[in-house]
Every structure is written in structure tokens, then in C-alpha cells.
Design a protein around this motif. Structure first.
Motif, PDB file in Angstrom:
ATOM      1  N   UNK A  52      45.778   7.001 -48.400  1.00  0.00           N
ATOM      2  CA  UNK A  52      45.108   8.298 -48.228  1.00  0.00           C
ATOM      3  C   UNK A  52      44.341   8.277 -46.904  1.00  0.00           C
ATOM      4  N   UNK A  53      44.704   9.158 -45.987  1.00  0.00           N
ATOM      5  CA  UNK A  53      44.030   9.171 -44.679  1.00  0.00           C
ATOM      6  C   UNK A  53      42.549   9.493 -44.891  1.00  0.00           C
ATOM      7  N   UNK A  54      41.691   8.705 -44.270  1.00  0.00           N
ATOM      8  CA  UNK A  54      40.255   8.907 -44.413  1.00  0.00           C
ATOM      9  C   UNK A  54      39.653   8.088 -45.529  1.00  0.00           C
ATOM     10  N   UNK A  55      40.519   7.470 -46.354  1.00  0.00           N
ATOM     11  CA  UNK A  55      40.006   6.577 -47.409  1.00  0.00           C
ATOM     12  C   UNK A  55      40.617   5.187 -47.211  1.00  0.00           C
ATOM     13  N   UNK A  56      41.981   5.099 -47.294  1.00  0.00           N
ATOM     14  CA  UNK A  56      42.561   3.779 -47.072  1.00  0.00           C
ATOM     15  C   UNK A  56      43.352   3.647 -45.778  1.00  0.00           C
ATOM     16  N   UNK A  57      43.214   4.582 -44.873  1.00  0.00           N
ATOM     17  CA  UNK A  57      43.726   4.354 -43.512  1.00  0.00           C
ATOM     18  C   UNK A  57      43.032   5.320 -42.554  1.00  0.00           C
ATOM     19  N   UNK A  58      43.122   4.989 -41.286  1.00  0.00           N
ATOM     20  CA  UNK A  58      42.496   5.819 -40.253  1.00  0.00           C
ATOM     21  C   UNK A  58      43.443   6.930 -39.814  1.00  0.00           C
ATOM     22  N   UNK A  59      42.948   7.808 -38.981  1.00  0.00           N
ATOM     23  CA  UNK A  59      43.777   8.882 -38.443  1.00  0.00           C
ATOM     24  C   UNK A  59      42.880   9.914 -37.786  1.00  0.00           C
ATOM     25  N   UNK A  60      43.508  10.891 -37.130  1.00  0.00           N
ATOM     26  CA  UNK A  60      42.725  11.930 -36.453  1.00  0.00           C
ATOM     27  C   UNK A  60      42.835  13.249 -37.204  1.00  0.00           C
ATOM     28  N   UNK A  61      41.694  13.886 -37.418  1.00  0.00           N
ATOM     29  CA  UNK A  61      41.680  15.211 -38.020  1.00  0.00           C
ATOM     30  C   UNK A  61      40.982  16.184 -37.088  1.00  0.00           C
ATOM     31  N   UNK A  62      41.337  17.460 -37.168  1.00  0.00           N
ATOM     32  CA  UNK A  62      40.675  18.482 -36.352  1.00  0.00           C
ATOM     33  C   UNK A  62      39.852  19.380 -37.262  1.00  0.00           C
ATOM     34  N   UNK A  63      38.540  19.389 -37.011  1.00  0.00           N
ATOM     35  CA  UNK A  63      37.637  20.231 -37.782  1.00  0.00           C
ATOM     36  C   UNK A  63      37.992  21.702 -37.547  1.00  0.00           C
ATOM     37  N   UNK A  64      37.455  22.597 -38.367  1.00  0.00           N
ATOM     38  CA  UNK A  64      37.811  24.013 -38.247  1.00  0.00           C
ATOM     39  C   UNK A  64      37.450  24.603 -36.879  1.00  0.00           C
ATOM     40  N   UNK A  65      36.516  23.947 -36.161  1.00  0.00           N
ATOM     41  CA  UNK A  65      36.176  24.436 -34.821  1.00  0.00           C
ATOM     42  C   UNK A  65      36.954  23.690 -33.746  1.00  0.00           C
ATOM     43  N   UNK A  66      38.000  22.961 -34.163  1.00  0.00           N
ATOM     44  CA  UNK A  66      38.918  22.246 -33.259  1.00  0.00           C
ATOM     45  C   UNK A  66      38.307  21.001 -32.618  1.00  0.00           C
ATOM     46  N   UNK A  67      37.208  20.516 -33.165  1.00  0.00           N
ATOM     47  CA  UNK A  67      36.667  19.231 -32.700  1.00  0.00           C
ATOM     48  C   UNK A  67      37.426  18.115 -33.411  1.00  0.00           C
ATOM     49  N   UNK A  68      38.054  17.192 -32.653  1.00  0.00           N
ATOM     50  CA  UNK A  68      38.771  16.092 -33.318  1.00  0.00           C
ATOM     51  C   UNK A  68      37.789  15.067 -33.880  1.00  0.00           C
ATOM     52  N   UNK A  69      38.058  14.614 -35.084  1.00  0.00           N
ATOM     53  CA  UNK A  69      37.189  13.645 -35.762  1.00  0.00           C
ATOM     54  C   UNK A  69      38.069  12.451 -36.157  1.00  0.00           C
ATOM     55  N   UNK A  70      37.591  11.258 -35.871  1.00  0.00           N
ATOM     56  CA  UNK A  70      38.337  10.064 -36.259  1.00  0.00           C
ATOM     57  C   UNK A  70      38.009   9.730 -37.717  1.00  0.00           C
ATOM     58  N   UNK A  71      39.025   9.713 -38.562  1.00  0.00           N
ATOM     59  CA  UNK A  71      38.831   9.416 -39.974  1.00  0.00           C
ATOM     60  C   UNK A  71      38.793   7.900 -40.153  1.00  0.00           C
ATOM     61  N   UNK A  72      37.861   7.444 -40.979  1.00  0.00           N
ATOM     62  CA  UNK A  72      37.703   5.998 -41.150  1.00  0.00           C
ATOM     63  C   UNK A  72      38.500   5.469 -42.339  1.00  0.00           C
ATOM     64  N   UNK A  73      38.735   4.173 -42.289  1.00  0.00           N
ATOM     65  CA  UNK A  73      39.316   3.467 -43.429  1.00  0.00           C
ATOM     66  C   UNK A  73      38.171   2.768 -44.145  1.00  0.00           C
ATOM     67  N   UNK A  74      38.033   3.037 -45.458  1.00  0.00           N
ATOM     68  CA  UNK A  74      36.944   2.399 -46.196  1.00  0.00           C
ATOM     69  C   UNK A  74      37.464   1.426 -47.255  1.00  0.00           C
ATOM     70  N   UNK A  75      38.772   1.441 -47.432  1.00  0.00           N
ATOM     71  CA  UNK A  75      39.360   0.702 -48.556  1.00  0.00           C
ATOM     72  C   UNK A  75      40.695   0.127 -48.108  1.00  0.00           C
ATOM     73  N   UNK A  76      41.075  -1.019 -48.656  1.00  0.00           N
ATOM     74  CA  UNK A  76      42.411  -1.550 -48.384  1.00  0.00           C
ATOM     75  C   UNK A  76      43.244  -1.400 -49.645  1.00  0.00           C
ATOM     76  N   UNK A  77      44.129  -0.416 -49.647  1.00  0.00           N
ATOM     77  CA  UNK A  77      44.924  -0.185 -50.857  1.00  0.00           C
ATOM     78  C   UNK A  77      46.241  -0.948 -50.822  1.00  0.00           C
ATOM     79  N   UNK A  78      46.653  -1.370 -49.617  1.00  0.00           N
ATOM     80  CA  UNK A  78      47.940  -2.056 -49.510  1.00  0.00           C
ATOM     81  C   UNK A  78      49.123  -1.101 -49.446  1.00  0.00           C
TER      82      UNK A  78
END
Ligand code: SF4
Length: 456
Positions: free
Chosen positions: A393-419
Motif C-alpha cells: 500500500x503506497x504510503x504505508x508499506x512503500x514510498x511514492x509520490x502523490x499530488x495534493x489537491x493544490x498540485x503540491x507533490x508530497x513524498x509518501x513514506x514507508x512505515x511498514x515492511x509487508x514484503x
């Protein structure tokens, strides 16, 4: 960055971004212990629920001839999905709002390689907003600017208390800003809607509008601001003229106004013309003061789909590669169009749940064609899929880029290793296998193609 490992001790991760709605709140504090999220601070109930959910699928499942599910391996599942897409004449790749911008880019490469149609959720939510913006421009700003400066905030056809629970407290109304030190005491909150929503209940002013009356009301406000209030009838779109004169005065006298538009505008009569008229109203107001407009984007990365699609194909959604070059025509090339006409003959669903959101006739067609679901969670779409491949799940078990509703890119963090493999990994493998079968990267109808080697 720390990340909770299976069986590890407790870890606290700060400044985590929430992968649920377009607010992309990035101030969450997540505690992980024993390979699971144990608590989430600062998130609303919607966001917490996603982090704490236990209903994850852990291995791919394939529907057998008896309509029951059988577990299969990841390699087998990915090969199955690649063959399904490569063999299709009119494949559709739909969703993308719940995955990373990086995965979206690979999806576009797959669509281009197989000559398919790739569409994202905005075609059923804020696609009309984008069409309005294409015609009239986008007088937008960051949510930070709203927080620090806005003294008039209007939600039109949107109910963020239910859909974006922290929008008011984090960005627009109840938060203290650099130039709005007293939070909501320094701001006026107006809600325009067809019904008394939870957001309307806490607004300073609620203006009830007749269903389908938005376009006329925007036109009336423009006329008032142009000095033609005397030409208006006593009531416009169910709103008394005097109320609209009050609203126009409030907007014109604002130091900084922020209009947030919801799907109450885009999915009602007038659709993209409502948004275009709203933009023209904001344009009119900017002759007197500073005013902005921001669509209330729903899924956490639905705005990202429009960014990546536009960047790579030139079009924000509903992109058809069957001609060899990108082609876009809402009303012809979106998922609802293709499925409604019974045209798609295979579908990959990722980062969305059409089973919950598309019209019934579309889902009835999906149930008759080969359908692949790539998603961390079992969804309504699983019920008619042929194969479901679970992913991190991006933002929970892996990183990735998301764009907020105002088009600001936010780096999603990994908090868990699900494998589990990431969307990027699964899609890259699918693309690799398809490229092995389509060495020239074009969709050649099967009858015309040379003997294609089996996927290995
Ligand atoms: S408002 Fe949206 S992004 Fe923020 S915590 Fe709630 S669901 Fe997550």
C-alpha cells in the motif's frame, strides 16, 4: 528513515503523509510494533482506518472454472495478467488514483505498448473541472496560501466534513495563519449547496441552491459584480437576489477569497460549464481583490493522475492509444464510455474500485470480460475480477509520490515492511513481459501479428 519490521520493537514515525484523500495531511505520527501499525495520531477517522486496517490480501488469487478463488504465486499471476492484456484487442486500464505517480507512469507505458485506453478516476469526478480549466484557466493557489491569507472561504457543492475531514482544521477555516492569527474569527465560511450538509451546519452562512441552479447563480454573481444587479429577477437558482448581492459584496470586499468546488458542481446539470462559469466569476473578482478556485479532489493521488497523464500524453484522462498516438475525447474515450458501449475486451483495475463507483451497466460489462485487479485490499471489484494481485500500500508499506489537491507533490513514506511487491514492481514486470511479446511497442491485431513467442 525508520520503518517497522516484522516482529521488531516499537517504532514511532513522524511527519507521515496520509494516503486517503486529496488533503494528503503530512503531519501524522504512526506507531508500528510487531509488523503492524498500532496507533495513528493526528489523522481523521478515515485516515486512521486505512493505516489500521486488517483486511489486506496477502497473496494473488485466481478465479477458477467453478467460480471459486484459488491462490497462485506472484510470478504466475503477473504472467497471467500480462497475457490477458497482450491478447486483448481493446484493453482498458482504469483507476490510478490510489497509487503513486511513479506507478502511473509505468501504466501509461503499458497502455502505449498495447495500444489500449488508459483512464483515471477523474473522468467520473472532477474531469469536468479539468475541462473548465482547459477553457478558462486555473486561478489556483496552494493550501498554504489559503491557510495564511484567506478571510473568505466558500465550499460550493462540497461537504468536506465528511469527504475531507481535516480540510477546514488544517488548511482553510479553523487553523491560525500568518495573516489570520485568530483562525476562524478572522474568516467567514460560506457553504453553497442543495441541502443542509454537516459543513453547512458549521458555516457562518449557508446558501441553499436549487439542484441544477449553479450556472445561473454564477452568472448572477458575475452580473452583480459588473454592476448590473438591477437587471436580475427576484430569485435566481432558488436564491433570493438580495442574498446573492450580499455574497457578491462579501467576495468583492475580501482581502483573499478561496472558492472550493466539489462534485456537486461537476456531476450536476451544466457540468464543466458550471466550473468554467465559476472560474469566470473568480476572474471577475480578481479585478477587485485576490480570489482563487481549487477543486476538492477526492482520492489522495487523483490529482497526480492528471499531472502524470498530462505530462506524458498531453491529456489528463481518457487517453486512447489505439491510433498509435494519444487521443482524448471525453464522451468517447473514458472508462464509462468504453464499458457502457461494451467495447473493452479486457480491463486492468488499479488504485480504484469501479465496482463501487461506476454505473451498473459498466460493471455488468466488466463481469463479462477478463479483469485484473491490482490492489492491497479486497474491493467490490474483486467480486467480478478474474485475478486479484495484492500489492504494497503506497504510503504505508512503500514510498511514492502523490499530488495534493493544490498540485503540491508530497513524498509518501514507508512505515511498514509487508514484503508485498509494489505497484511499480508488478506493473514493470507486466510491461516487461508484454514488451517481450510486442517487440515494436505497437498494438498489432492478433490476426496480423507475426507468430508471437509465448510469455516466459
Ligand atoms: S483529511 Fe484526508 S488526508 Fe487528512 S487524515 Fe483525513 S483522510 Fe487522511
Amino acid at each position: 528513515m525508520p520503518c517497522g519490521e516484522d516482529g521488531g520493537g516499537p517504532v514511532t514515525i513522524r511527519d507521515v503523509a496520509c494516503p486517503l484523500c486529496g488533503c494528503l495531511c503530512d503531519d501524522l505520527v504512526v506507531k508500528v510494533e510487531g509488523g503492524a501499525v498500532t496507533s495513528v495520531d493526528n489523522a481523521c477517522s478515515l485516515g486512521s482506518e486505512k493505516f489500521l486496517s486488517q483486511s489486506r490480501l496477502r497473496s494473488p488469487i485466481l478465479r477458477d472454472d467453478n467460480q471459486s478463488w484459488s491462490p497462485i504465486g506472484f510470478a504466475e499471476g503477473i504472467r497471467y495478467a500480462a497475457e490477458m492484456l497482450a491478447d486483448a484487442e481493446r484493453p482498458l486500464l482504469f483507476g490510478w488514483s490510489g497509487t503513486s505517480a511513479e506507478a502511473q507512469c509505468i501504466g501509461i507505458q503499458i497502455a502505449e505498448t498495447i495500444g489500449g485506453v488508459i483512464d483515471n478516476c477523474s473522468s467520473i469526478c472532477h474531469g469536468p473541472s479539468i475541462m473548465g480549466i482547459q477553457e478558462a484557466g486555473h486561478p489556483g493557489c496552494t493550501l498554504g496560501a489559503v491557510k495564511n491569507r484567506a478571510d473568505v472561504v466558500i465550499y460550493w457543492g462540497s461537504n468536506p466534513i465528511e469527504s475531507h475531514p481535516r480540510h477546514l482544521s488544517r488548511y482553510t477555516t479553523f487553523v491560525n495563519g500568518k495573516y489570520r492569527e485568530n483562525g476562524h474569527h478572522d474568516r467567514t465560511l460560506v457553504v453553497v449547496d442543495i441541502r443542509m450538509t454537516d459543513t453547512a451546519k458549521i458555516a457562518d452562512e449557508f446558501i441553499r441552491i436549487k439542484p441544477g441552479g449553479d450556472y445561473a447563480v454564477f452568472s448572477a454573481l458575475r452580473a452583480i459584480i459588473r454592476g448590473h444587479a438591477d437587471t436580475l429577477p427576484a430569485s435566481i437558482g432558488g436564491v433570493p437576489r438580495e442574498r446573492l448581492i450580499w455574497l457578491a459584496d462579501l467576495c468583492r470586499n475580501a482581502r483573499f477569497g478561496a472558492l472550493f468546488t466539489g462534485i456537486g458542481l461537476t456531476q450536476s446539470r451544466g457540468r464543466y460549464k458550471n466550473v468554467r462559469n465559476a472560474i469566470q466569476l473568480v476572474d471577475e473578482l480578481n479585478r477587485h481583490t485576490k480570489f482563487t478556485l481549487t477543486p476538492m479532489r477526492g482520492h489522495w493521488n487523483v490529482n497526480g493522475t492528471n499531472q502524470t497523464f498530462s505530462f506524458l500524453t498531453g491529456y489528463p484522462y481518457g487517453v486512447d492509444f489505439s491510433r498509435g498516438t494519444p487521443y482524448y475525447n471525453p464522451g468517447e474515450t473514458t472508462a464509462v464510455d468504453l464499458l457502457g458501449r461494451g467495447e473493452a475486451d479486457a480491463c486492468l483495475i488499479i488504485g480504484a474500485d469501479p465496482g463501487a463507483h461506476l454505473p451498473r451497466r459498466c460493471n455488468e460489462h466488466l463481469a463479462t470480460i477478463p479483469t485484473i485487479v491490482i490492489d492491497p485490499f479486497v474491493s467490490l471489484s474483486t467480486s467480478f475480477a478474474d485475478i486479484h494481485i495484492p500489492v504494497a500500500c503506497v504510503g504505508i508499506d512503500c514510498e511514492g509520490t502523490g499530488y495534493r489537491m493544490d498540485s503540491v507533490p508530497i513524498r509518501m513514506k514507508k512505515v511498514l515492511s509487508s514484503g508485498l511487491p509494489t505497484d511499480e514492481e508488478v506493473l514493470s514486470q507486466i510491461l516487461h513481459l508484454i514488451q517481450g511479446r510486442r517487440p515494436y511497442g505497437v498494438n498489432v491485431p492478433k490476426a496480423l501479428s507475426p507468430e508471437a513467442p509465448p510469455v516466459a
